[in-house]
Enzyme design. Structure first.
Site, PDB file in Angstrom:
ATOM      1  N   ASP A  25      -7.168 -34.465 -14.047  1.00  0.00           N
ATOM      2  CA  ASP A  25      -7.898 -35.402 -15.052  1.00  0.00           C
ATOM      3  C   ASP A  25      -9.046 -35.611 -16.604  1.00  0.00           C
ATOM      4  O   ASP A  25     -10.182 -36.035 -15.947  1.00  0.00           O
ATOM      5  CB  ASP A  25      -8.725 -36.787 -14.001  1.00  0.00           C
ATOM      6  CG  ASP A  25      -7.727 -36.709 -12.669  1.00  0.00           C
ATOM      7  OD1 ASP A  25      -6.567 -36.581 -12.551  1.00  0.00           O
ATOM      8  OD2 ASP A  25      -8.951 -37.404 -11.524  1.00  0.00           O
ATOM      9  N   LYS A 130      -1.547 -40.703 -10.515  1.00  0.00           N
ATOM     10  CA  LYS A 130      -1.827 -40.370  -9.327  1.00  0.00           C
ATOM     11  C   LYS A 130      -2.808 -41.170  -9.788  1.00  0.00           C
ATOM     12  O   LYS A 130      -4.185 -41.384 -10.222  1.00  0.00           O
ATOM     13  CB  LYS A 130      -2.424 -38.965  -8.601  1.00  0.00           C
ATOM     14  CG  LYS A 130      -3.940 -38.541  -9.853  1.00  0.00           C
ATOM     15  CD  LYS A 130      -4.111 -37.338  -8.952  1.00  0.00           C
ATOM     16  CE  LYS A 130      -5.733 -37.199  -9.368  1.00  0.00           C
ATOM     17  NZ  LYS A 130      -6.651 -37.928  -9.557  1.00  0.00           N
ATOM     18  N   VAL A 158     -11.811 -31.960 -13.667  1.00  0.00           N
ATOM     19  CA  VAL A 158     -13.017 -33.566 -13.037  1.00  0.00           C
ATOM     20  C   VAL A 158     -12.715 -34.150 -12.372  1.00  0.00           C
ATOM     21  O   VAL A 158     -11.343 -34.886 -11.802  1.00  0.00           O
ATOM     22  CB  VAL A 158     -13.829 -33.332 -14.578  1.00  0.00           C
ATOM     23  CG1 VAL A 158     -14.305 -33.148 -15.201  1.00  0.00           C
ATOM     24  CG2 VAL A 158     -13.062 -35.097 -15.009  1.00  0.00           C
ATOM     25  N   CYS A 163     -11.901 -35.656  -7.062  1.00  0.00           N
ATOM     26  CA  CYS A 163     -10.722 -35.641  -7.345  1.00  0.00           C
ATOM     27  C   CYS A 163     -10.239 -34.692  -7.284  1.00  0.00           C
ATOM     28  O   CYS A 163      -9.246 -33.971  -6.594  1.00  0.00           O
ATOM     29  CB  CYS A 163     -10.146 -36.395  -9.111  1.00  0.00           C
ATOM     30  SG  CYS A 163      -9.599 -38.204  -8.815  1.00  0.00           S
ATOM     31  N   GLN A 203     -17.175 -20.456   5.739  1.00  0.00           N
ATOM     32  CA  GLN A 203     -16.968 -20.190   6.523  1.00  0.00           C
ATOM     33  C   GLN A 203     -15.626 -19.239   6.457  1.00  0.00           C
ATOM     34  O   GLN A 203     -14.980 -19.562   6.543  1.00  0.00           O
ATOM     35  CB  GLN A 203     -16.203 -21.437   7.646  1.00  0.00           C
ATOM     36  CG  GLN A 203     -17.166 -22.595   7.343  1.00  0.00           C
ATOM     37  CD  GLN A 203     -16.884 -23.366   8.446  1.00  0.00           C
ATOM     38  OE1 GLN A 203     -16.232 -23.591  10.051  1.00  0.00           O
ATOM     39  NE2 GLN A 203     -16.668 -24.455   8.561  1.00  0.00           N
TER      40      GLN A 203
HETATM   41  C1  C5J Z   1     -11.864 -38.106 -10.578  1.00  0.00           C
HETATM   42  C2  C5J Z   1     -13.478 -40.063  -9.942  1.00  0.00           C
HETATM   43  N1  C5J Z   1     -10.854 -37.741 -11.371  1.00  0.00           N
HETATM   44  N2  C5J Z   1     -14.541 -39.251 -10.026  1.00  0.00           N
HETATM   45  N3  C5J Z   1     -12.022 -39.434 -10.604  1.00  0.00           N
HETATM   46  O1  C5J Z   1     -12.289 -37.233 -10.501  1.00  0.00           O
HETATM   47  O2  C5J Z   1     -12.968 -41.427  -9.741  1.00  0.00           O
END
Ligand code: C5J
Length: 230
Positions: A25, A130, A158, A163, A203
């Site tokens: 993203d 997605k 990010v 995500c 862990q």
């Molecule tokens: C992602 C979001 N890409 N924070 N989306 O993390 O909504």
């Protein structure tokens, strides 16, 4: 033979075959003013710091002929793949599908949904649209990975705790060996990024490994030292 590279909680076995780069993203919606991230009240400039490292990894994977998958979070223009709960959440003045300075917010194909120019994919590189936070939910990512015999994923992008973390957990449950690159993932909330890194490697690597860009680049050069000549 895998090459062990520095990582936490212990060295990551960089494989001789079956490695792919996942870039989550890195789209204008999250990184530029006027997009979804901004509409939710975040300081989007915080995410820009990782662009050089993601770019360095993208270029290295291209150089060695290794697969790269970029994702974009977005919805169909009729929002039929956007649950009302997702659209309503946040209670912001601008919602998913509303017009914004970069087109309709988080809608596939709109200018704001495009990958930032610095990381633009080359023709033939796969982009996975997605509708959810995870890159495996309602996408053909897994089919692509299986078709190419991918077993190990380098994860970047990010935001770390949304995500990126969701995707890494989905991948882990499907048996992929995942290395999350600390200086190639970012969050609007530094504390959430740190917590995610610690949760992932807790862990003895319950979700996978964390590591850094430079040791990975060095190991890639050693492991895949026969660059593909275009
Ligand atoms: C992602 C979001 N890409 N924070 N989306 O993390 O909504």
């Amino acid at each position: 033979m895998p090459t062990p590279i520095p990582a936490q909680p212990y060295p990551y076995p960089l494989p001789a075959t079956g490695l792919a780069l996942i870039i989550i993203d890195m789209q204008r919606d999250f990184i530029e003013p006027g997009g979804f991230g901004d509409a939710l009240g975040n300081d989007v400039s915080l995410l820009r710091s990782i662009i050089p490292n993601v770019k360095a990894l993208q270029e290295a994977f291209r150089r060695y002929g290794l697969p790269i998958f970029q994702t974009v979070e977005g919805h169909l223009p009729d929002l039929s793949d956007c649950p009302p709960s997702k659209r309503d959440r946040g209670h912001g003045p601008i919602k998913i599908g509303d017009p914004g300075p970069m087109g309709r917010i988080l809608v596939l194909g709109e200018p704001g949904n495009g990958i930032i120019p610095e990381l633009a994919p080359l023709p033939g590189e796969v982009i996975i649209p997605k509708p959810g936070k995870g890159a495996f939910y309602a996408t053909d990512l897994e089919a692509h990975l299986k078709a190419q015999g991918i077993t190990h994923l380098i994860i970047t992008g990010v935001t770390t705790e949304v995500c990126v973390q969701t995707t890494m957990r989905e991948a882990n449950d499907r048996g992929y060996e995942c290395l999350l690159i600390e200086d190639a993932t970012e969050s609007y909330f530094p504390a959430f990024k740190q917590a995610t890194l610690e949760m992932v490697r807790a862990q003895n690597g319950i979700v996978g490994w964390t590591g850094f860009t430079e040791p990975l680049l060095s190991a890639l050069a050693l492991q895949y030292d026969a660059p593909v000549v275009a």
